[in-house]
Design a protein around this motif. Structure first.
Motif, PDB file in Angstrom:
ATOM      1  N   CYS A 196      33.755  61.035  14.644  1.00  0.00           N
ATOM      2  CA  CYS A 196      34.642  61.902  15.436  1.00  0.00           C
ATOM      3  C   CYS A 196      33.868  63.061  16.037  1.00  0.00           C
ATOM      4  CB  CYS A 196      35.753  62.457  14.555  1.00  0.00           C
ATOM      5  SG  CYS A 196      36.927  61.201  14.068  1.00  0.00           S
ATOM      6  N   ARG A 249      34.904  55.226  22.882  1.00  0.00           N
ATOM      7  CA  ARG A 249      35.876  54.126  22.910  1.00  0.00           C
ATOM      8  C   ARG A 249      35.652  53.147  21.759  1.00  0.00           C
ATOM      9  NH1 ARG A 249      40.679  53.394  24.830  1.00  0.00           N
ATOM     10  NH2 ARG A 249      39.982  54.642  26.566  1.00  0.00           N
ATOM     11  N   PHE A 255      36.944  54.575  18.538  1.00  0.00           N
ATOM     12  CA  PHE A 255      38.403  54.640  18.605  1.00  0.00           C
ATOM     13  C   PHE A 255      38.999  53.263  18.327  1.00  0.00           C
ATOM     14  CE2 PHE A 255      42.231  53.795  21.079  1.00  0.00           C
ATOM     15  CZ  PHE A 255      43.104  54.691  20.487  1.00  0.00           C
ATOM     16  N   GLU A 256      38.500  52.256  19.019  1.00  0.00           N
ATOM     17  CA  GLU A 256      39.047  50.909  18.850  1.00  0.00           C
ATOM     18  C   GLU A 256      38.802  50.358  17.443  1.00  0.00           C
ATOM     19  OE1 GLU A 256      37.500  48.640  22.127  1.00  0.00           O
ATOM     20  OE2 GLU A 256      38.759  49.708  23.569  1.00  0.00           O
ATOM     21  N   SER A 300      40.830  53.535  14.790  1.00  0.00           N
ATOM     22  CA  SER A 300      42.118  54.213  15.001  1.00  0.00           C
ATOM     23  C   SER A 300      43.265  53.593  14.194  1.00  0.00           C
ATOM     24  CB  SER A 300      42.482  54.230  16.491  1.00  0.00           C
ATOM     25  OG  SER A 300      42.696  52.923  16.975  1.00  0.00           O
ATOM     26  N   ALA A 329      45.056  56.073  23.468  1.00  0.00           N
ATOM     27  CA  ALA A 329      43.843  55.386  23.920  1.00  0.00           C
ATOM     28  C   ALA A 329      43.133  56.122  25.054  1.00  0.00           C
ATOM     29  CB  ALA A 329      44.175  53.967  24.348  1.00  0.00           C
ATOM     30  N   GLU A 340      41.100  58.647  23.504  1.00  0.00           N
ATOM     31  CA  GLU A 340      40.308  58.150  22.368  1.00  0.00           C
ATOM     32  C   GLU A 340      40.578  58.986  21.122  1.00  0.00           C
ATOM     33  OE1 GLU A 340      36.391  58.308  24.049  1.00  0.00           O
ATOM     34  OE2 GLU A 340      36.720  56.509  25.242  1.00  0.00           O
TER      35      GLU A 340
END
Length: 102
Positions: A8, A30, A33-34, A37, A64, A67
């Protein structure tokens, strides 16, 4: 073992009115995040364990485009009450930094 702090760019907590606390977890890209998350480590059940709240009342909102994930839960007592230890909830995020993600 990957900790939340490792993936993060920013993690914060704050009041969301007198009855809720919210966390903003901004991933550093990204891919992270993917990947993280929807991690079980950020689930309603995990927040219930960490913060002593009802998992059915925890809100988990992935964003999204930014992110990031917003997670909110109700305070045990209203903001500013007799037992208040963190009036603005600005220190609540700290215990999340060392959460191990799966």
């Amino acid at each position: 073992m990957v900790k939340l702090r490792d993936v993060c760019r920013h993690v914060r907590s704050k009041q969301a009115g007198p009855f809720w606390i919210t966390f903003d977890i901004f991933f550093d890209g990204r891919e992270n995040f993917e990947r993280y998350s929807q991690s079980a480590a950020l689930s309603s059940a995990q927040f219930a364990r960490l913060y002593g709240t009802d998992p059915a009342r925890v809100k988990h909102i992935p964003v999204a485009d930014l992110e990031m994930v917003k997670i909110s839960y109700p305070r045990a007592t209203p903001q500013g009450g007799m037992v208040e230890r963190d009036m603005h909830a600005g220190q609540q995020y700290v215990r999340l930094l060392d959460v191990i993600l799966d």
